[in-house]
Scaffold this active site. Structure first.
Site, PDB file in Angstrom:
ATOM      1  N   GLU A   1      33.367  45.797  57.400  1.00 20.11           N
ATOM      2  CA  GLU A   1      32.195  45.133  56.827  1.00 20.11           C
ATOM      3  C   GLU A   1      30.891  45.685  57.420  1.00 20.11           C
ATOM      4  O   GLU A   1      29.844  45.679  56.767  1.00 20.11           O
ATOM      5  CB  GLU A   1      32.271  43.625  57.070  1.00 20.11           C
ATOM      6  CG  GLU A   1      33.384  42.916  56.295  1.00 20.11           C
ATOM      7  CD  GLU A   1      33.053  42.720  54.828  1.00 20.11           C
ATOM      8  OE1 GLU A   1      31.868  42.788  54.471  1.00 20.11           O
ATOM      9  OE2 GLU A   1      33.987  42.510  54.038  1.00 20.11           O
TER      10      GLU A   1
ATOM     11  N   ASP B   1      37.261  37.920  47.100  1.00 20.88           N
ATOM     12  CA  ASP B   1      37.666  38.285  48.461  1.00 20.88           C
ATOM     13  C   ASP B   1      36.638  37.705  49.425  1.00 20.88           C
ATOM     14  O   ASP B   1      35.562  37.246  49.024  1.00 20.88           O
ATOM     15  CB  ASP B   1      37.738  39.806  48.615  1.00 20.88           C
ATOM     16  CG  ASP B   1      38.225  40.230  50.003  1.00 20.88           C
ATOM     17  OD1 ASP B   1      39.085  39.522  50.570  1.00 20.88           O
ATOM     18  OD2 ASP B   1      37.741  41.243  50.528  1.00 20.88           O
ATOM     19  N   SER B   2      36.971  37.769  50.711  1.00 22.70           N
ATOM     20  CA  SER B   2      36.051  37.272  51.731  1.00 22.70           C
ATOM     21  C   SER B   2      34.870  38.199  51.938  1.00 22.70           C
ATOM     22  O   SER B   2      33.910  37.832  52.625  1.00 22.70           O
ATOM     23  CB  SER B   2      36.801  37.099  53.063  1.00 22.70           C
ATOM     24  OG  SER B   2      37.314  38.342  53.506  1.00 22.70           O
TER      25      SER B   2
ATOM     26  N   TYR C   1      37.422  35.698  56.804  1.00 21.99           N
ATOM     27  CA  TYR C   1      38.241  34.500  56.667  1.00 21.99           C
ATOM     28  C   TYR C   1      39.354  34.441  57.714  1.00 21.99           C
ATOM     29  O   TYR C   1      39.849  33.361  58.039  1.00 21.99           O
ATOM     30  CB  TYR C   1      38.897  34.467  55.284  1.00 21.99           C
ATOM     31  CG  TYR C   1      37.993  34.065  54.145  1.00 21.99           C
ATOM     32  CD1 TYR C   1      36.617  33.918  54.301  1.00 21.99           C
ATOM     33  CD2 TYR C   1      38.531  33.825  52.883  1.00 21.99           C
ATOM     34  CE1 TYR C   1      35.811  33.558  53.244  1.00 21.99           C
ATOM     35  CE2 TYR C   1      37.731  33.450  51.822  1.00 21.99           C
ATOM     36  CZ  TYR C   1      36.371  33.329  51.987  1.00 21.99           C
ATOM     37  OH  TYR C   1      35.572  32.967  50.935  1.00 21.99           O
ATOM     38  N   GLY C   2      39.766  35.598  58.204  1.00 24.34           N
ATOM     39  CA  GLY C   2      40.957  35.676  59.047  1.00 24.34           C
ATOM     40  C   GLY C   2      40.879  34.915  60.352  1.00 24.34           C
ATOM     41  O   GLY C   2      41.910  34.613  60.963  1.00 24.34           O
TER      42      GLY C   2
ATOM     43  N   CYS D   1      45.819  43.650  54.308  1.00 26.69           N
ATOM     44  CA  CYS D   1      44.435  43.202  54.141  1.00 26.69           C
ATOM     45  C   CYS D   1      43.764  44.188  53.204  1.00 26.69           C
ATOM     46  O   CYS D   1      43.933  45.412  53.376  1.00 26.69           O
ATOM     47  CB  CYS D   1      43.700  43.154  55.485  1.00 26.69           C
ATOM     48  SG  CYS D   1      41.947  42.743  55.346  1.00 26.69           S
ATOM     49  N   THR D   2      43.031  43.698  52.242  1.00 28.40           N
ATOM     50  CA  THR D   2      42.439  44.598  51.247  1.00 28.40           C
ATOM     51  C   THR D   2      41.261  45.394  51.793  1.00 28.40           C
ATOM     52  O   THR D   2      40.741  46.279  51.107  1.00 28.40           O
ATOM     53  CB  THR D   2      42.003  43.820  49.989  1.00 28.40           C
ATOM     54  OG1 THR D   2      41.199  42.697  50.365  1.00 28.40           O
ATOM     55  CG2 THR D   2      43.222  43.331  49.230  1.00 28.40           C
ATOM     56  N   HIS D   3      40.828  45.101  53.017  1.00 28.33           N
ATOM     57  CA  HIS D   3      39.839  45.956  53.681  1.00 28.33           C
ATOM     58  C   HIS D   3      40.490  47.238  54.232  1.00 28.33           C
ATOM     59  O   HIS D   3      39.815  48.254  54.385  1.00 28.33           O
ATOM     60  CB  HIS D   3      39.176  45.225  54.851  1.00 28.33           C
ATOM     61  CG  HIS D   3      38.197  44.173  54.451  1.00 28.33           C
ATOM     62  ND1 HIS D   3      38.558  42.999  53.846  1.00 28.33           N
ATOM     63  CD2 HIS D   3      36.842  44.115  54.589  1.00 28.33           C
ATOM     64  CE1 HIS D   3      37.479  42.259  53.622  1.00 28.33           C
ATOM     65  NE2 HIS D   3      36.430  42.911  54.063  1.00 28.33           N
TER      66      HIS D   3
ATOM     67  N   CYS E   1      42.511  38.934  48.641  1.00 30.30           N
ATOM     68  CA  CYS E   1      42.362  38.662  50.069  1.00 30.30           C
ATOM     69  C   CYS E   1      43.716  38.193  50.577  1.00 30.30           C
ATOM     70  O   CYS E   1      44.240  37.177  50.102  1.00 30.30           O
ATOM     71  CB  CYS E   1      41.290  37.591  50.289  1.00 30.30           C
ATOM     72  SG  CYS E   1      41.153  37.001  51.992  1.00 30.30           S
ATOM     73  N   ASN E   2      44.298  38.929  51.500  1.00 30.26           N
ATOM     74  CA  ASN E   2      45.610  38.552  52.032  1.00 30.26           C
ATOM     75  C   ASN E   2      45.549  37.230  52.768  1.00 30.26           C
ATOM     76  O   ASN E   2      46.473  36.416  52.694  1.00 30.26           O
ATOM     77  CB  ASN E   2      46.131  39.648  52.963  1.00 30.26           C
ATOM     78  CG  ASN E   2      46.723  40.817  52.220  1.00 30.26           C
ATOM     79  OD1 ASN E   2      47.930  40.940  52.081  1.00 30.26           O
ATOM     80  ND2 ASN E   2      45.868  41.703  51.723  1.00 30.26           N
ATOM     81  N   THR E   3      44.455  37.002  53.495  1.00 28.60           N
ATOM     82  CA  THR E   3      44.324  35.753  54.235  1.00 28.60           C
ATOM     83  C   THR E   3      44.324  34.566  53.290  1.00 28.60           C
ATOM     84  O   THR E   3      45.078  33.600  53.476  1.00 28.60           O
ATOM     85  CB  THR E   3      43.031  35.767  55.074  1.00 28.60           C
ATOM     86  OG1 THR E   3      43.082  36.837  56.018  1.00 28.60           O
ATOM     87  CG2 THR E   3      42.855  34.453  55.812  1.00 28.60           C
TER      88      THR E   3
END
Length: 265
Positions: free
Chosen positions: A148, A6-7, A38-39, A180-182, A69-71
């Site tokens: 983050e 992931d980012s 990344y988005g 988004c996995t966040h 990571c969806n992005t």
């Protein structure tokens, strides 16, 4: 071995869900904290980072890759499948399938980064199966940075969420995809602000269930018996106090994050 990248730390929600669904499979995680988010980056840059992340995981023994990571899933999946001769699992298709299954009215909202929403991948995949469904995408570019930074319960985060979700609340949604996995780290705040009647689709959980089904049909990927989850390795391209704190919050235990020097090599 399952490789997950992931980012940043958000993809650990996928790693945790996979750990719960597949406790006998060893995991190798890479969080690209140094280059997060990344988005906000171009598709070319996201693809470049995704290739470097995947190469690192493969070089360290990964036999299957999960793009947590969806992005990156939205723009880099095809390139990774062309470049690497191993299974590549993205987080979008499992979430789409779960949203379609659970939606009662066919009115589905999507929240994600600018890159994910700009790609239109969720609308495309939903309408391939259900062309009559109404899809309402909304970019929420600040949320990844807030997570983050560890600002999960800050007043500012709640205010920003309220503003992002305001328009969606007026669309009579019955389902909202956390694209988004966040975002699972903000799930309670999102649920409160979108309304308790709206079903939230957690792409982390959906992906873990899909992976379990996928691996169950693949004899080549059966794990060795008695795997210890403590043997899982979690690499990061930058080690921060916030990342360590969030990792512990996600897993419910202390996680040793292993910093990579001079990444990519």
């Amino acid at each position: 071995m399952i490789g997950i990248f992931d980012s940043g730390v958000g993809g650990m929600t996928v790693a945790r869900a996979v750990e719960q669904c597949l406790p006998d499979h060893p995991l190798l995680y890479l969080g690209d904290i140094a280059r997060s988010p990344y988005g906000t980056k171009s598709a070319r840059t996201i693809i470049e980072y995704s290739v470097e992340n995947t190469r690192f995981l493969v070089q360290n023994g990964a036999q299957i890759i999960v793009i947590a990571c969806n992005t990156a899933s939205s723009v880099a999946t095809d390139r990774l499948r062309q470049e690497f001769n191993i299974p590549i699992i993205e987080v979008i298709s499992p979430a789409v399938q779960q949203a379609i299954t659970r939606s009662r009215t066919g009115r589905i909202g999507i929240i994600g980064t600018r890159a994910t929403i700009r790609s239109g991948i969720y609308e495309e995949k939903i309408r391939q199966q259900k062309p009559e469904y109404k899809v309402f995408p909304k970019a929420c570019p600040l949320l990844v940075s807030l997570v983050e930074e560890g600002w999960i319960n800050k007043r500012e985060t709640k205010m920003i969420l309220r503003r992002y979700l305001h328009d969606l609340k007026n669309q009579q949604l019955d389902t909202l995809v956390l694209g988004c996995t966040h975002y699972p780290l903000l799930k309670q705040l999102i649920q409160t602000r979108i309304g308790k009647k709206v079903t939230l689709i957690d792409s982390s959980e959906a992906t873990a269930y899909f992976l379990k089904s996928y691996l169950g049909a693949k004899e080549d990927y059966q794990p060795k018996p008695h795997h210890d989850s403590g043997q899982n390795r979690y690499f990061v391209t930058d080690l921060t106090e916030t990342a360590t704190h969030i990792a512990a919050k996600i897993f419910g235990r202390n996680i040793e994050l292993l910093p990579i020097q001079n990444f990519p090599n």
